[in-house]
Design an enzyme around this catalytic site. Structure first.
Site, PDB file in Angstrom:
ATOM      1  N   CYS A 382       0.849  -1.202   0.000  1.00 40.48           N
ATOM      2  CA  CYS A 382       0.000   0.000   0.000  1.00 40.48           C
ATOM      3  C   CYS A 382       0.881   1.248   0.000  1.00 40.48           C
ATOM      4  O   CYS A 382       1.714   1.443   0.882  1.00 40.48           O
ATOM      5  CB  CYS A 382      -0.913  -0.025   1.219  1.00 40.48           C
ATOM      6  SG  CYS A 382      -1.602   1.575   1.620  1.00 40.48           S
ATOM      7  N   CYS A 385       0.720   3.374   3.108  1.00 40.76           N
ATOM      8  CA  CYS A 385       1.513   2.807   4.209  1.00 40.76           C
ATOM      9  C   CYS A 385       2.992   3.121   3.982  1.00 40.76           C
ATOM     10  O   CYS A 385       3.712   3.515   4.914  1.00 40.76           O
ATOM     11  CB  CYS A 385       1.316   1.291   4.284  1.00 40.76           C
ATOM     12  SG  CYS A 385      -0.391   0.794   4.569  1.00 40.76           S
TER      13      CYS A 385
END
Ligand code: SF4
Length: 462
Positions: A382, A385
């Site tokens: 991600c 992230c």
């Protein structure tokens, strides 16, 4: 590649068209093309294939049209064309030649995807071929009023009926009710684009064998630098279903933006009035803004996101595999592919505790913790992230020995359902604070994931 009608060296004119000839009646254009390259059997194409626009009255029901098209009137032949070879052969061809080839090959089974911006050039090129053609557009429900007015202008100018595709009302309702009208600012535009654009597009393409786009190499250095003039669509299926059942034509792939504008001006084509307000690339109203002189046109789209990956899913095939995995990182999209699931883990620090499923279950179950915990629920692929990795590791370092534990729990894959149900996972990353004497974790509510903001959150709750 210059497109100016006044320049004899322009690629547009290499096909022996003069500006006078371009304005000649359509049938004249066809005759010119026939003299050069069009096979004899396609000469009478306009009598074989009727455009949808010619068949429909506005009062007729058009809902099933683009989704479930009537059987094509062109000959039903199954071709195994080598499109890579054809793309190489046509790399130097003019947009008009490419458009003509596309319409010749696919007749009523091909349509132009019109966004309401300068890709109106495609409609002009189609008109100039003298062949019948179809145009569809995605009405996301979030377009600017100027774009709707422009659609109407184009219909009247060319005497066509654009086949509008709409999102599924139930899906839009579910999205808006659960996440509000502007969720794309918080967790990325992919989910909204998927509902409002990609799925309607998929339905439209299931009624076709080929489509024509206004993609250009110069539009997005990150995602469009390598697009060919024609290709097997890498992402969508056509009416026959399966891989390879749809062909994608990009007649202006090699044309620069300024040459498109020269062409539009030379041909006196109506344009979206938003262009005069500084808009270049035009999409939905909340996700498009004007750009300053010198800014790249894609900087006006989803400006709050990474500039290298600005695709809404309509041309997802342009994005390299690892980038697709990252784009799905809003937690609401498809899971990453097997390859991307093996990406390197993130948040690696001796100050961070890696929690297993049983570890976080125990933590969540405790009513009296010896020390409070801050835990990020994450997926290593991600990009949101990844973007917070540095600050989270720094935070863990600052909190080392302070009595606050910092942890991470990988919550994608088979852990995702549990994390959604028990740990308030909405999108990646989700940050939870487990206080000392309170059973339920408290979700960090902000998109600001810098060290100071996270520290303020912890201090407020300790
Ligand atoms: Fe939604 Fe914005 Fe995508 Fe339009 S461009 S579908 S408003 S996220």
């Amino acid at each position: 590649m210059a497109l100016s009608a006044s320049s004899p060296s322009s690629s547009f004119l290499r096909g022996s068209f003069s500006s006078h000839e371009l304005k000649a009646p359509w049938i004249h254009s066809v005759r010119l093309l026939d003299q050069r390259s069009v096979p004899r059997d396609s000469y009478c194409r306009k009598f074989i294939v009727k455009p949808i626009s010619a068949e429909q009255k506005r009062s007729d029901s058009v809902v099933p049209l683009a989704a479930t098209l009537v059987a094509p009137e062109v000959e039903d032949r199954i071709e195994t064309e080598d499109y890579e070879k054809l793309a190489k052969e046509m790399e130097q061809a003019s947009p008009l030649e490419i458009m003509d080839k596309a319409l010749e090959k696919f007749g009523n089974d091909i349509a132009i995807a019109f966004s309401g911006a300068e890709d109106v050039a495609l409609i002009e090129y189609a008109k100039l071929t003298g062949r019948p053609f179809r145009v569809f557009s995605l009405d996301t429900g979030r377009l600017n009023p100027e774009t709707y007015q422009f659609f109407d202008t184009i219909e009247k100018h060319y005497g066509i009926q654009i086949e509008y595709m709409f999102p599924d009302a139930v899906e839009v309702q579910a999205l808006v009710r659960s996440k509000g009208l502007f969720s794309f600012y918080e967790d990325g535009h992919q989910e909204c684009c998927r509902v409002r654009k990609v799925r309607p597009l998929r339905r439209a393409l299931k009624g076709l064998r080929a489509w024509i786009t206004g993609q250009r190499k110069d539009q997005s250095p990150g995602t469009r630098a390598e697009i060919p003039v024609v290709q097997v669509d890498p992402s969508f299926e056509g009416m026959d279903g399966g891989v390879g059942s749809l062909t994608k034509w990009n007649p202006v792939a090699n044309v620069e933006g300024r040459d498109i504008w020269n062409f539009l001006r030379a041909m006196n084509v109506p344009v979206n009035s938003l262009h005069s307000q500084g808009y270049i690339s035009i999409g939905c109203e909340p996700c498009t803004r004007s750009v300053l002189p010198g800014q790249h046109e894609r900087e006006g789209r989803w400006w709050w996101e990474d500039s290298k990956a600005k695709e809404c899913g309509l041309h997802k095939g342009n994005i390299k595999q690892e980038e697709v995995a990252q784009l799905n990182g809003n937690g609401n999209g498809a899971e990453p592919t097997n390859e991307s699931a093996t990406v390197t883990d993130i948040f690696n620090s001796q100050n961070l505790v890696t929690l297993s499923r049983s570890g976080i279950e125990n933590l969540a179950r405790l009513e009296n913790r010896r020390e409070p915990w801050l835990v990020v629920l994450y997926a290593p692929w991600c990009r949101f992230c990844q973007a917070m990795e540095e600050s989270y590791v720094e935070l863990a370092e600052k909190l080392a020995g302070s009595g606050v534990k910092v942890g991470k729990f990988r919550a994608d894959g088979e852990q995702k359902a549990y994390a959604k149900q028990e740990l308030q996972l909405g999108s990646f990353p989700t940050i939870l604070f487990f206080p000392r004497h309170v059973a339920s974790p408290i979700k960090y509510p902000s998109e600001n994931r810098d060290v100071d903001s996270l520290m303020a959150f912890i201090n407020a709750l300790q």
